[in-house]
Write a protein that holds these residues in place. Sequence first.
Motif, PDB file in Angstrom:
ATOM      1  N   PRO A  62    -128.483  26.673 -35.037  1.00  0.00           N
ATOM      2  CA  PRO A  62    -128.949  25.889 -33.994  1.00  0.00           C
ATOM      3  C   PRO A  62    -130.350  25.307 -34.314  1.00  0.00           C
ATOM      4  O   PRO A  62    -130.560  24.182 -34.049  1.00  0.00           O
ATOM      5  CB  PRO A  62    -128.792  26.736 -32.618  1.00  0.00           C
ATOM      6  N   PRO A  63    -131.225  26.167 -34.720  1.00  0.00           N
ATOM      7  CA  PRO A  63    -132.548  25.703 -34.943  1.00  0.00           C
ATOM      8  C   PRO A  63    -132.801  24.788 -36.016  1.00  0.00           C
ATOM      9  O   PRO A  63    -133.549  24.067 -36.062  1.00  0.00           O
ATOM     10  CB  PRO A  63    -133.494  26.779 -35.347  1.00  0.00           C
ATOM     11  N   LEU A  64    -131.747  24.604 -36.917  1.00  0.00           N
ATOM     12  CA  LEU A  64    -131.701  23.653 -38.038  1.00  0.00           C
ATOM     13  C   LEU A  64    -131.035  22.395 -37.880  1.00  0.00           C
ATOM     14  O   LEU A  64    -131.228  21.385 -38.516  1.00  0.00           O
ATOM     15  CB  LEU A  64    -131.153  24.404 -39.287  1.00  0.00           C
ATOM     16  N   ASP A  65    -130.191  22.275 -36.986  1.00  0.00           N
ATOM     17  CA  ASP A  65    -129.133  21.113 -37.101  1.00  0.00           C
ATOM     18  C   ASP A  65    -128.550  20.902 -35.619  1.00  0.00           C
ATOM     19  O   ASP A  65    -128.223  21.836 -35.117  1.00  0.00           O
ATOM     20  CB  ASP A  65    -127.938  21.252 -37.879  1.00  0.00           C
ATOM     21  N   GLU A  66    -128.773  19.532 -34.946  1.00  0.00           N
ATOM     22  CA  GLU A  66    -128.444  19.598 -33.456  1.00  0.00           C
ATOM     23  C   GLU A  66    -126.864  19.387 -33.394  1.00  0.00           C
ATOM     24  O   GLU A  66    -126.228  19.818 -32.558  1.00  0.00           O
ATOM     25  CB  GLU A  66    -129.069  18.042 -33.172  1.00  0.00           C
ATOM     26  N   GLY A  67    -126.209  18.866 -34.374  1.00  0.00           N
ATOM     27  CA  GLY A  67    -124.810  18.765 -34.450  1.00  0.00           C
ATOM     28  C   GLY A  67    -124.362  20.208 -34.369  1.00  0.00           C
ATOM     29  O   GLY A  67    -123.268  20.496 -33.601  1.00  0.00           O
ATOM     30  N   PHE A  68    -124.707  21.073 -35.155  1.00  0.00           N
ATOM     31  CA  PHE A  68    -124.069  22.443 -34.942  1.00  0.00           C
ATOM     32  C   PHE A  68    -124.557  23.088 -33.542  1.00  0.00           C
ATOM     33  O   PHE A  68    -123.724  23.848 -32.964  1.00  0.00           O
ATOM     34  CB  PHE A  68    -124.759  23.252 -36.251  1.00  0.00           C
ATOM     35  N   ARG A  69    -125.577  22.932 -33.255  1.00  0.00           N
ATOM     36  CA  ARG A  69    -126.140  23.246 -31.834  1.00  0.00           C
ATOM     37  C   ARG A  69    -125.268  22.918 -30.753  1.00  0.00           C
ATOM     38  O   ARG A  69    -125.024  23.781 -30.030  1.00  0.00           O
ATOM     39  CB  ARG A  69    -127.752  23.074 -31.582  1.00  0.00           C
ATOM     40  N   LYS A  70    -125.106  21.523 -30.639  1.00  0.00           N
ATOM     41  CA  LYS A  70    -124.120  21.098 -29.730  1.00  0.00           C
ATOM     42  C   LYS A  70    -122.710  21.801 -29.694  1.00  0.00           C
ATOM     43  O   LYS A  70    -122.226  22.261 -28.511  1.00  0.00           O
ATOM     44  CB  LYS A  70    -124.192  19.446 -29.676  1.00  0.00           C
ATOM     45  N   ARG A  71    -122.067  21.801 -30.874  1.00  0.00           N
ATOM     46  CA  ARG A  71    -120.666  22.436 -31.147  1.00  0.00           C
ATOM     47  C   ARG A  71    -120.865  23.801 -30.657  1.00  0.00           C
ATOM     48  O   ARG A  71    -120.008  24.235 -29.988  1.00  0.00           O
ATOM     49  CB  ARG A  71    -120.235  22.166 -32.330  1.00  0.00           C
ATOM     50  N   LEU A  72    -121.807  24.743 -30.994  1.00  0.00           N
ATOM     51  CA  LEU A  72    -122.032  26.044 -30.591  1.00  0.00           C
ATOM     52  C   LEU A  72    -122.062  26.124 -29.318  1.00  0.00           C
ATOM     53  O   LEU A  72    -121.554  27.193 -28.595  1.00  0.00           O
ATOM     54  CB  LEU A  72    -123.000  26.843 -31.595  1.00  0.00           C
ATOM     55  N   TYR A  73    -122.931  25.191 -28.666  1.00  0.00           N
ATOM     56  CA  TYR A  73    -123.113  25.306 -27.166  1.00  0.00           C
ATOM     57  C   TYR A  73    -121.815  25.164 -26.567  1.00  0.00           C
ATOM     58  O   TYR A  73    -121.232  26.036 -25.532  1.00  0.00           O
ATOM     59  CB  TYR A  73    -124.103  24.420 -26.719  1.00  0.00           C
ATOM     60  N   ARG A  74    -121.101  23.987 -26.808  1.00  0.00           N
ATOM     61  CA  ARG A  74    -119.935  23.814 -26.149  1.00  0.00           C
ATOM     62  C   ARG A  74    -118.783  25.063 -26.406  1.00  0.00           C
ATOM     63  O   ARG A  74    -118.400  25.203 -25.227  1.00  0.00           O
ATOM     64  CB  ARG A  74    -119.165  22.487 -26.778  1.00  0.00           C
ATOM     65  N   ILE A  75    -118.657  25.577 -27.443  1.00  0.00           N
ATOM     66  CA  ILE A  75    -117.846  26.802 -27.762  1.00  0.00           C
ATOM     67  C   ILE A  75    -118.188  27.802 -26.719  1.00  0.00           C
ATOM     68  O   ILE A  75    -117.363  28.465 -26.029  1.00  0.00           O
ATOM     69  CB  ILE A  75    -117.625  27.017 -29.189  1.00  0.00           C
ATOM     70  N   THR A  76    -119.457  28.087 -26.842  1.00  0.00           N
ATOM     71  CA  THR A  76    -119.923  29.048 -26.045  1.00  0.00           C
ATOM     72  C   THR A  76    -119.782  29.192 -24.616  1.00  0.00           C
ATOM     73  O   THR A  76    -119.395  29.951 -23.789  1.00  0.00           O
ATOM     74  CB  THR A  76    -121.311  29.531 -26.433  1.00  0.00           C
ATOM     75  N   ASN A  77    -120.371  27.907 -24.208  1.00  0.00           N
ATOM     76  CA  ASN A  77    -120.187  27.516 -22.734  1.00  0.00           C
ATOM     77  C   ASN A  77    -118.897  27.681 -22.272  1.00  0.00           C
ATOM     78  O   ASN A  77    -118.439  28.094 -21.029  1.00  0.00           O
ATOM     79  CB  ASN A  77    -120.695  26.037 -22.493  1.00  0.00           C
TER      80      ASN A  77
END
Length: 195
Positions: A112-127
């Motif tokens: 997440p600190p390195l790439d917004e595309g990863f951050r958004k996807r990981l947020y979506r899964i966790t959420n």
Amino acid sequence: MTDTRTEILQKNFEAIHRNGFQGVRADKVVAEMGITKGALYHYFPNKFDLGYAILDELIAPQYLKIWKSFEATDKNFGAVLFETLDNYRSFAKTDEQIKLGCPLTNLTQEMPPLDEGFRKRLYRITNQMHQQIETGLKKAQLSGEFRLDFNPTQVAFFYLSTIEGGFSVSKAMQSRAIFEMVVAQLKQFTEGLKA
């Protein structure tokens, strides 16, 4: 028979689980598979597109399936929640799995600190996982099986954080027994939610 794209996804998922996203060279992984670099780039223009596909097509479905039955049930909430917690053991049943840790947790800590595309996807899964747990808890309260004096939003975060944290601690200490203790403690906590 597995198609080339699916095979590329699976082998790179395994490599990422072992080495982290930053530690993987996708072209090397496909070369070891006997697939050309051109075939890799035919399906995935760059490494990040490959990583996004792994999250969207392999990791998200696997993790969202875990809480699906708890979210969907209309009765026996405690038993279904126990079964869901037991299902997590499949991620931590071998020494190799403990050594490598939880794929979702690993990527959440790395990317997440390195790439917004990863951050958004990981947020979506966790959420989505959080929402599944929260929905099940609310239904359990409405059914009268669980007490009304707890906040299902907060408790859902507690379950999710405890499980994912359990994976991290088990990995750091290389101990499956620690993860078993986490699951046992969550079961005891669940008993306390019952009306």
